[in-house]
Design a protein around this motif. Structure first.
Motif, PDB file in Angstrom:
ATOM      1  N   MET A 175       0.836  -1.202   0.000  1.00  0.00           N
ATOM      2  CA  MET A 175       0.000   0.000   0.000  1.00  0.00           C
ATOM      3  C   MET A 175       0.875   1.258   0.000  1.00  0.00           C
ATOM      4  O   MET A 175       1.932   1.277   0.643  1.00  0.00           O
ATOM      5  N   ALA A 176       0.448   2.297  -0.710  1.00  0.00           N
ATOM      6  CA  ALA A 176       1.253   3.520  -0.787  1.00  0.00           C
ATOM      7  C   ALA A 176       1.344   4.160   0.601  1.00  0.00           C
ATOM      8  O   ALA A 176       0.496   3.930   1.451  1.00  0.00           O
ATOM      9  N   LYS A 177       2.385   4.952   0.791  1.00  0.00           N
ATOM     10  CA  LYS A 177       2.582   5.629   2.072  1.00  0.00           C
ATOM     11  C   LYS A 177       1.401   6.567   2.348  1.00  0.00           C
ATOM     12  O   LYS A 177       1.087   7.421   1.501  1.00  0.00           O
ATOM     13  N   PRO A 178       0.717   6.407   3.478  1.00  0.00           N
ATOM     14  CA  PRO A 178      -0.440   7.285   3.729  1.00  0.00           C
ATOM     15  C   PRO A 178      -0.025   8.737   3.962  1.00  0.00           C
ATOM     16  O   PRO A 178       1.015   9.001   4.568  1.00  0.00           O
ATOM     17  N   VAL A 179      -0.828   9.631   3.450  1.00  0.00           N
ATOM     18  CA  VAL A 179      -0.561  11.063   3.617  1.00  0.00           C
ATOM     19  C   VAL A 179      -1.605  11.628   4.578  1.00  0.00           C
ATOM     20  O   VAL A 179      -2.806  11.526   4.342  1.00  0.00           O
ATOM     21  N   ILE A 180      -1.123  12.191   5.694  1.00  0.00           N
ATOM     22  CA  ILE A 180      -2.035  12.708   6.728  1.00  0.00           C
ATOM     23  C   ILE A 180      -1.824  14.209   6.883  1.00  0.00           C
ATOM     24  O   ILE A 180      -0.703  14.666   7.112  1.00  0.00           O
ATOM     25  N   GLY A 181      -2.887  14.960   6.721  1.00  0.00           N
ATOM     26  CA  GLY A 181      -2.802  16.410   6.904  1.00  0.00           C
ATOM     27  C   GLY A 181      -3.397  16.801   8.248  1.00  0.00           C
ATOM     28  O   GLY A 181      -4.404  16.237   8.670  1.00  0.00           O
ATOM     29  N   ILE A 182      -2.746  17.757   8.911  1.00  0.00           N
ATOM     30  CA  ILE A 182      -3.275  18.270  10.186  1.00  0.00           C
ATOM     31  C   ILE A 182      -3.784  19.685   9.909  1.00  0.00           C
ATOM     32  O   ILE A 182      -2.981  20.588   9.630  1.00  0.00           O
ATOM     33  N   LEU A 183      -5.087  19.856   9.982  1.00  0.00           N
ATOM     34  CA  LEU A 183      -5.687  21.156   9.680  1.00  0.00           C
ATOM     35  C   LEU A 183      -5.672  22.026  10.931  1.00  0.00           C
ATOM     36  O   LEU A 183      -6.123  21.609  11.999  1.00  0.00           O
ATOM     37  N   THR A 184      -5.127  23.252  10.783  1.00  0.00           N
ATOM     38  CA  THR A 184      -5.040  24.125  11.956  1.00  0.00           C
ATOM     39  C   THR A 184      -5.065  25.593  11.559  1.00  0.00           C
ATOM     40  O   THR A 184      -5.278  25.936  10.401  1.00  0.00           O
ATOM     41  N   TRP A 185      -4.814  26.431  12.529  1.00  0.00           N
ATOM     42  CA  TRP A 185      -4.713  27.873  12.352  1.00  0.00           C
ATOM     43  C   TRP A 185      -3.265  28.187  11.977  1.00  0.00           C
ATOM     44  O   TRP A 185      -2.356  27.588  12.540  1.00  0.00           O
ATOM     45  N   ARG A 186      -3.070  29.079  11.043  1.00  0.00           N
ATOM     46  CA  ARG A 186      -1.696  29.461  10.692  1.00  0.00           C
ATOM     47  C   ARG A 186      -1.644  30.939  10.373  1.00  0.00           C
ATOM     48  O   ARG A 186      -2.551  31.478   9.737  1.00  0.00           O
ATOM     49  N   GLU A 187      -0.609  31.589  10.848  1.00  0.00           N
ATOM     50  CA  GLU A 187      -0.374  32.991  10.502  1.00  0.00           C
ATOM     51  C   GLU A 187       1.097  33.054  10.121  1.00  0.00           C
ATOM     52  O   GLU A 187       1.967  32.907  10.989  1.00  0.00           O
ATOM     53  N   GLY A 188       1.389  33.198   8.836  1.00  0.00           N
ATOM     54  CA  GLY A 188       2.790  33.107   8.397  1.00  0.00           C
ATOM     55  C   GLY A 188       3.324  31.724   8.751  1.00  0.00           C
ATOM     56  O   GLY A 188       2.659  30.726   8.512  1.00  0.00           O
ATOM     57  N   HIS A 189       4.494  31.692   9.418  1.00  0.00           N
ATOM     58  CA  HIS A 189       5.047  30.406   9.836  1.00  0.00           C
ATOM     59  C   HIS A 189       4.720  30.123  11.286  1.00  0.00           C
ATOM     60  O   HIS A 189       5.405  29.364  11.954  1.00  0.00           O
ATOM     61  N   SER A 190       3.694  30.790  11.783  1.00  0.00           N
ATOM     62  CA  SER A 190       3.393  30.634  13.198  1.00  0.00           C
ATOM     63  C   SER A 190       2.134  29.786  13.384  1.00  0.00           C
ATOM     64  O   SER A 190       1.114  30.016  12.734  1.00  0.00           O
ATOM     65  N   PHE A 191       2.232  28.782  14.277  1.00  0.00           N
ATOM     66  CA  PHE A 191       1.117  27.885  14.579  1.00  0.00           C
ATOM     67  C   PHE A 191       0.783  27.992  16.058  1.00  0.00           C
ATOM     68  O   PHE A 191       1.633  28.354  16.853  1.00  0.00           O
ATOM     69  N   LYS A 192      -0.428  27.578  16.406  1.00  0.00           N
ATOM     70  CA  LYS A 192      -0.843  27.671  17.810  1.00  0.00           C
ATOM     71  C   LYS A 192      -0.143  26.650  18.712  1.00  0.00           C
ATOM     72  O   LYS A 192       0.091  26.902  19.873  1.00  0.00           O
ATOM     73  N   GLU A 193       0.149  25.462  18.190  1.00  0.00           N
ATOM     74  CA  GLU A 193       0.718  24.408  19.039  1.00  0.00           C
ATOM     75  C   GLU A 193       1.962  23.822  18.374  1.00  0.00           C
ATOM     76  O   GLU A 193       1.975  22.632  18.021  1.00  0.00           O
ATOM     77  N   PRO A 194       3.014  24.631  18.200  1.00  0.00           N
ATOM     78  CA  PRO A 194       4.158  24.160  17.405  1.00  0.00           C
ATOM     79  C   PRO A 194       4.824  22.902  17.963  1.00  0.00           C
ATOM     80  O   PRO A 194       5.217  22.025  17.190  1.00  0.00           O
ATOM     81  N   GLY A 195       4.931  22.803  19.281  1.00  0.00           N
ATOM     82  CA  GLY A 195       5.592  21.639  19.896  1.00  0.00           C
ATOM     83  C   GLY A 195       4.844  20.358  19.583  1.00  0.00           C
ATOM     84  O   GLY A 195       5.435  19.347  19.188  1.00  0.00           O
ATOM     85  N   TYR A 196       3.547  20.429  19.744  1.00  0.00           N
ATOM     86  CA  TYR A 196       2.702  19.258  19.489  1.00  0.00           C
ATOM     87  C   TYR A 196       2.785  18.853  18.015  1.00  0.00           C
ATOM     88  O   TYR A 196       2.900  17.672  17.676  1.00  0.00           O
ATOM     89  N   PHE A 197       2.774  19.851  17.126  1.00  0.00           N
ATOM     90  CA  PHE A 197       2.811  19.555  15.695  1.00  0.00           C
ATOM     91  C   PHE A 197       4.142  18.935  15.276  1.00  0.00           C
ATOM     92  O   PHE A 197       4.187  18.038  14.435  1.00  0.00           O
ATOM     93  N   ARG A 198       5.226  19.423  15.883  1.00  0.00           N
ATOM     94  CA  ARG A 198       6.526  18.810  15.599  1.00  0.00           C
ATOM     95  C   ARG A 198       6.510  17.335  15.967  1.00  0.00           C
ATOM     96  O   ARG A 198       6.970  16.479  15.216  1.00  0.00           O
ATOM     97  N   SER A 199       5.963  17.054  17.167  1.00  0.00           N
ATOM     98  CA  SER A 199       5.903  15.657  17.613  1.00  0.00           C
ATOM     99  C   SER A 199       5.056  14.825  16.664  1.00  0.00           C
ATOM    100  O   SER A 199       5.391  13.671  16.377  1.00  0.00           O
ATOM    101  N   LEU A 200       3.957  15.392  16.175  1.00  0.00           N
ATOM    102  CA  LEU A 200       3.087  14.643  15.255  1.00  0.00           C
ATOM    103  C   LEU A 200       3.821  14.279  13.974  1.00  0.00           C
ATOM    104  O   LEU A 200       3.741  13.147  13.493  1.00  0.00           O
ATOM    105  N   VAL A 201       4.544  15.244  13.415  1.00  0.00           N
ATOM    106  CA  VAL A 201       5.266  14.989  12.162  1.00  0.00           C
ATOM    107  C   VAL A 201       6.330  13.906  12.405  1.00  0.00           C
ATOM    108  O   VAL A 201       6.475  12.962  11.624  1.00  0.00           O
ATOM    109  N   ARG A 202       7.040  14.027  13.524  1.00  0.00           N
ATOM    110  CA  ARG A 202       8.106  13.067  13.844  1.00  0.00           C
ATOM    111  C   ARG A 202       7.520  11.654  14.041  1.00  0.00           C
ATOM    112  O   ARG A 202       8.006  10.684  13.471  1.00  0.00           O
ATOM    113  N   GLU A 203       6.476  11.549  14.842  1.00  0.00           N
ATOM    114  CA  GLU A 203       5.852  10.234  15.085  1.00  0.00           C
ATOM    115  C   GLU A 203       5.304   9.653  13.789  1.00  0.00           C
ATOM    116  O   GLU A 203       5.371   8.452  13.567  1.00  0.00           O
ATOM    117  N   GLY A 204       4.740  10.524  12.945  1.00  0.00           N
ATOM    118  CA  GLY A 204       4.188  10.079  11.668  1.00  0.00           C
ATOM    119  C   GLY A 204       5.263   9.409  10.832  1.00  0.00           C
ATOM    120  O   GLY A 204       5.039   8.340  10.240  1.00  0.00           O
TER     121      GLY A 204
END
Ligand SMILES: Nc1ncnc2c1ncn2[C@@H]1O[C@H](COP(=O)(O)OP(=O)(O)OP(=O)(O)O)[C@@H](O)[C@H]1O
Ligand SMILES: [Mg+2]
Length: 375
Positions: free
Chosen positions: A1-30
């Protein structure tokens, strides 16, 4: 099966996110789970091209590039930006979690469910008559925004010998500590308060006050995380206690609260056996609640439940959070639970993608068989 692609929908202003630490962990765990994970806001989706501008960590900052249309999207948008609600309604993606409702509507829904009723504190809309009625049955009441979060704008009012005592915090976390001689002066003050503190067009609710002072001088309550696992089944990931600061009417961590394991708090007041019973009841409550929610709103991913355990050991549902934090586990020193709480939504998204693909294959096969027969 092809590698699954998962998008995390959130708030963004420029390169700034509301929960950057959590999002980093999500990308890494993914990555560890063999999936491609990126963060995006509704402004980054290009449905015509079936492409998304996604963000991934790059050292200490974030970098963006064009990704294929995600197989599954986890909606983690906690702050609605202009255009988000319209975008969300358009069902562009397979979402792991449907949208939910506000605190007041959710409480009303649960109060009408036979299996949940017993755990729901008496709750009514805020108005002067309802306040009188609530004080007939309860010595303490809480007034809070029907669409609030973060422990903001919540007041606790206790009937005392010669009047009413109010303790609370404003939107900006400023403390309020006022004594009223009678209901009229209290009501005048509260009418003003709800006007000042209300969020958008939201209303306030009055709730039966629970005696959560399990430790002398401190209120505490449980925060339980229930998530879908890699088999698509609901499972309690863990729970812990938030302990409020001295004389604080809420246990919120931003209000000076701290975290502790459930047993450490409950053992101070209940026997080990009673403690086990209480925790088991909380788990039952959690499974009951998510079942009811999915019945009304469709597929969901995870819920953080705020559960009150009163001095008698009775269990009460205070609130359900559809986009819960995980900080409590870290503050409790449970990195294992923290890690698992991050992994599970991704595992569920991967599982969901597999199910969707199987479904598609089945449909294609059916289509082919039909065409064969028609020949
Ligand atoms: N009816 C009640 N009786 C006793 N305590 C209450 C009651 N309602 C709220 N509290 C206290 O206030 C805290 C916050 O309440 P609630 O969860 O409804 O608000 P919130 O703004 O969503 O806060 P958070 O974002 O931290 O969940 C609870 O965790 C509890 O400590
Ligand atoms: Mg809460």
């Amino acid at each position: 099966m092809a590698k699954p692609v998962i998008g995390i929908l959130t708030w963004r202003e420029g390169h700034s996110f509301k929960e950057p630490g959590y999002f980093r962990s999500l990308v890494r765990e993914g990555q560890k789970l063999g999936a491609t994970v990126f963060i995006f806001s509704h402004k980054d989706a290009f449905p015509d091209k079936k492409q998304v501008r996604g963000y991934v960590p790059d050292g200490n900052t974030w970098t963006s590039r064009i990704f294929p249309w995600p197989d599954v999207v986890i909606d983690r948008c906690r702050t609605a930006q202009e255009g988000y609600s319209e975008f969300r309604k358009q069902k562009h993606f397979v979402y792991a979690n449907h949208t939910f409702t506000n605190k007041m509507s959710a409480t009303r829904l649960f109060s009408n469910e036979e299996g949940l009723k017993k755990w729901i504190p008496a709750t009514v809309d805020y108005n002067a008559q309802n306040l009188v009625r609530m004080f007939k049955n309860h010595r303490i009441v809480y007034i809070k925004p029907g669409n609030g979060t973060g422990g903001k704008s919540i007041v606790k009012i206790s009937r005392v010998k010669d009047g009413y005592r109010l303790l609370g915090r404003t939107k900006g976390y400023a403390k309020r500590n006022v004594i009223f001689r009678n209901l009229t002066s209290l009501t005048n003050w509260l009418n003003n308060w709800v006007r000042q503190e209300r969020i958008r067009k939201g209303s306030f609710m009055i709730q039966q006050g629970l005696d959560l002072e399990l430790l002398p001088g401190h209120v505490s309550d449980m925060r339980l995380l229930i998530q879908k696992n890699d088999q698509g089944k609901w499972e309690v990931t863990g729970e812990g206690m938030r302990i409020g600061g001295v004389n604080n009417p809420t246990s919120n961590l931003h209000g000076g609260g701290r975290a502790s394991t459930t047993e450490a708090v409950l053992h101070k007041r209940f026997t080990p056996e009673k403690t086990r019973e209480i925790i088991a009841e909380c788990h039952n409550l959690a499974h009951g609640v998510v079942t009811v929610i999915e019945k009304h709103f469709g597929r969901m991913l995870e819920y953080g439940l705020d559960i009150g355990i009163d001095k008698q050991g009775s269990v009460w549902l205070i609130e359900v959070n559809p986009k819960p934090g995980r900080e409590l586990f870290r503050k409790m020193g449970r990195r294992d639970l923290y890690q698992q709480s991050i992994r599970r939504p991704l595992q569920y998204a991967i599982y969901l993608n597999e199910q969707e693909q199987k479904q598609e294959q089945k449909q294609e096969q059916k289509q082919e068989q039909k065409q064969e027969q028609e020949k």
